[in-house]
Design a protein around this motif. Sequence first.
Motif, short mmCIF file in Angstrom:
data_model
loop_
_atom_site.label_atom_id
_atom_site.label_comp_id
_atom_site.label_asym_id
_atom_site.label_seq_id
_atom_site.Cartn_x
_atom_site.Cartn_y
_atom_site.Cartn_z
N ARG A 179 -1.77 1.50 -2.86
CA ARG A 179 -0.60 1.42 -3.54
C ARG A 179 -0.35 -0.21 -3.94
O ARG A 179 -0.31 -0.16 -5.35
CB ARG A 179 0.49 1.74 -2.81
CG ARG A 179 0.67 3.18 -2.62
CD ARG A 179 0.99 4.09 -3.63
NE ARG A 179 1.78 3.93 -4.58
CZ ARG A 179 2.41 4.49 -5.88
NH1 ARG A 179 1.44 5.43 -6.08
NH2 ARG A 179 3.28 4.13 -6.51
N ASN A 204 5.00 -6.52 -3.09
CA ASN A 204 5.94 -5.66 -2.37
C ASN A 204 5.52 -4.19 -2.54
O ASN A 204 5.60 -3.79 -3.51
CB ASN A 204 7.40 -5.99 -2.63
CG ASN A 204 8.44 -5.00 -1.69
OD1 ASN A 204 7.93 -4.60 -0.71
ND2 ASN A 204 9.61 -4.81 -2.28
N ASP A 205 5.07 -3.55 -1.45
CA ASP A 205 4.83 -2.25 -1.49
C ASP A 205 5.93 -1.25 -0.75
O ASP A 205 5.79 -0.17 -0.46
CB ASP A 205 3.53 -1.73 -0.94
CG ASP A 205 3.50 -1.93 0.52
OD1 ASP A 205 4.33 -2.75 0.83
OD2 ASP A 205 2.72 -1.54 1.27
N GLN A 206 7.06 -1.87 -0.59
CA GLN A 206 8.03 -1.21 0.17
C GLN A 206 9.01 -0.22 -0.97
O GLN A 206 9.09 -0.52 -2.30
CB GLN A 206 9.43 -2.17 0.63
CG GLN A 206 8.73 -3.09 1.71
CD GLN A 206 7.96 -1.95 2.94
OE1 GLN A 206 8.59 -1.33 3.48
NE2 GLN A 206 6.70 -2.46 3.33
N TYR A 207 9.49 0.92 -0.47
CA TYR A 207 10.15 2.07 -1.39
C TYR A 207 11.56 2.04 -0.60
O TYR A 207 11.65 2.54 0.66
CB TYR A 207 9.48 3.12 -1.26
CG TYR A 207 8.14 3.21 -1.90
CD1 TYR A 207 7.85 3.24 -3.50
CD2 TYR A 207 7.01 2.43 -1.00
CE1 TYR A 207 6.68 3.38 -3.82
CE2 TYR A 207 5.81 2.43 -1.81
CZ TYR A 207 5.39 2.96 -3.07
OH TYR A 207 4.48 2.79 -3.61
N ALA A 208 12.57 1.79 -1.26
CA ALA A 208 13.89 1.74 -0.56
C ALA A 208 14.74 2.69 -1.57
O ALA A 208 14.71 2.53 -2.72
CB ALA A 208 14.76 0.35 -0.55
N SER A 243 11.64 -0.35 -5.90
CA SER A 243 10.15 -0.66 -5.57
C SER A 243 9.47 -1.05 -6.97
O SER A 243 10.08 -1.35 -7.70
CB SER A 243 9.58 0.79 -5.47
OG SER A 243 8.21 0.75 -5.26
N SER A 249 1.69 7.68 -0.62
CA SER A 249 0.75 7.21 0.14
C SER A 249 -0.55 6.83 -0.66
O SER A 249 -1.60 6.10 -0.63
CB SER A 249 0.23 8.24 0.99
OG SER A 249 0.15 9.47 0.37
#
Length: 788
Positions: free
Chosen positions: A336, A406-410, A457, A505
């Motif tokens: 990702r 940033n690979d965060q998903y909020a 994201s 993923s």
Amino acid sequence: MTIATIESRLRDEHEFHAFEVDAAIVNDLIYRQNGTISTALRELVMNAFDANSEKVELLIWAEGFDVKDVGDGFEDESSIMRNFKRFGTPHKEGDAKYGRFRIGRGQVMAFAQTTWHSKTYQMITDVRSKDAGFLLKKDVNPYDGCHVYGEFYTPLDTHELLRAIEDVTKLVRYSPWPVFINQIQVNVQDGVVWDYEDDKLKISFNPKGRYGINLYSLGILVKELQMYRYGITADVVTKQALQLNMARNEINENDPLWRHVHNVLREELRKRQGNKSKLTESERQAVIDQFHCKEIGFCEIAKLPLLKDVRGKPSSFYTQLAKKRPWTVSEENQARIADTVSTRGNAFVLPRSELDIWRVKSIDALISTAKNNLGDGCEENNARFYRRLLSEVEVAPFEKISAGVNDQYALIPLSDLTEMECAQRNALQYTAANMSKRLEKLHGEPIGKRKLHIGVSHSVAWTDSSTYIAFNRKTLSLFDNGMQGLTQLVAILLHELTHRDGSISSNGHDMAFYENFHDAVICASIQNEVLGNAITSLRNQYTTELTNRNLPFPKWMAERDQSSIQISLLGSAPTPLLTWFLNLVELQPVKGRGKIELNASSQRLQDLRGMVDKRVDAMLRKHGLPVEQMTDFDHLSDYAERAKKYAESRLPNVKIMLAKEGLLVTDLAAKILSGYTGFSRRCQFGGLTALAEDEGFGVKSLHKEYRRNIKIMAGKGFSYSSNFRDDWRDRDMTAESLADGGKEARFAHYRNVLEELVDGITDPAEKEEFLDRAFSDNMRKSLNEAKK
């Protein structure tokens, strides 16, 4: 001292003992050669041709098999002991087309109790109940050639039997001598087009129903070569026997005939690849294989799209070297972040799996291989140019390149969304539900409901493939970009619904993904259409959300040019005649129970009148019927009379055309289609109101909205328009309710409107003057009674 001298002295001084073969080896030759029934039967066919048979007849059934040939057979008992009892007696040079060691017959013994009949001898084997060996019967009825009969130890089921017949057919497809299976000749070659032929082989490229390369030695299948080795599909038939292993299922790489085959296939690949901007995956891997084997040099492949980045996007060495940006390698668990780095153009990101295809461990090794294999035909100037570019490649660790990404998903709670974002989110949720239903019908498999979230994201959207879809908050700005923006939003939604393994993923897309996405975009029938329906649903629901929340419309939606027409139906679904008509004029309906909805611009509705006549003319020509022209009636000075005669002259042929289209209609329906221009002058619906005149169209009424505060309604016998105020008590009045109420209900509705109009005049004298000038005595009386 020579080796021969040493051997002679050793024989004189010591006892000599020849090697022996243990009985266990015989068992291996029987059970472990190439264990399928089809290849065992193939060996019997090849043995027959080695014995100079001119044909082979093979019968296969569930319990056994029968193979007959007309070859030489076994000459006498000594030949049976030498060539049947003993495994591995070599053939003499030139006495066999296929065989080398006489071991292939052992394969069939592993599957069946067999009887071999030749001349006046029979050899019977039963290796499961007895030791490896055979019973010899003498002085039986003579049989010229060889007849092999077998009873399977385990009978075949229906699937196994069909598979065995198909496999043997494939194995002997190009046999130069007749082969009959269950009395049908299976090696007939009529119609085969040989695209290449020389004195050693012949090749049919891209044969129907084949994948990869089937290699036939003297017409008998040896093995299937994987497509990536040469990037092409083909049947290759050699005119001489290939050198094979004992099981005759593997080639000898040093065989001169095989090297010739290899070179011909490689040359065909070179011809096909040329300077193609696109290569199939098999072609790409075949070229990489050539490069790895140093059959071609780097200068020949530098501009071919051979490198695939982490997104699966192909490009050439030349393109990436010219960009002069860092190269890096990502691991599978970094997919990702690697996708984001690659999309932003920060670096050229290769996945680890791509290096495996190039058979190197690192980018440095890939660059070094390229430098060391520029190719013999590479001109010195090109060689210097590419060496310089390759030397300038900066290889950076992926951790360094991806630092700060940033690979965060909020997911954002609904309570934290603005009112406008809630409206947009609800419109997307509604559209996703509709799209899921259509995709389930299209693909024939459940997709399930997914909740629509708004989040933050680096991706425009993502999903877990089962419970939710999330749109990046920034992506919602597409709602302000007109129909193009809505189209993009729907495409993103379709992308996420097509994901089966979650786009969080992994961002990979396998062939099944592309096939499903393609099938959803290009549908075989309008009933299964996905994208257009979703765009319409999104626009309509977004309009509803903004209206219900009293939010301002974006500028592109506030224009009056686009209108929505809701058609109430007499039944639950459109009639065949109405469906045919809407397809004729290319108006795509959004269907609901008892109603349909159309979206069209004012100009589109104005053009509809002329379009119907032109399309009806085209349908008349399609069925070979005469087409009348308006100019045929120019001798009539009155236009109305001219239009009437024109429509009347078309009517008989239009009825015939509709019957040929499978539509049985009344005279009135045919009359509407014959003189649509005349009917269409009645209202602002482009003539669609005329469809309510005949029940064959199944139209009860029509209701059109330009803006939130304008409604135009029509039905059989009435037409009504009004500029509605948001707080007006009858603002939800529809054409359907006016039609259902009948004439008295419509008059009552009109009276309510007039009452409100009169009540709006506050000056008594002005109101009285207005009533005198605008209304009859009966109308004034009616209004006064209503007010009492």
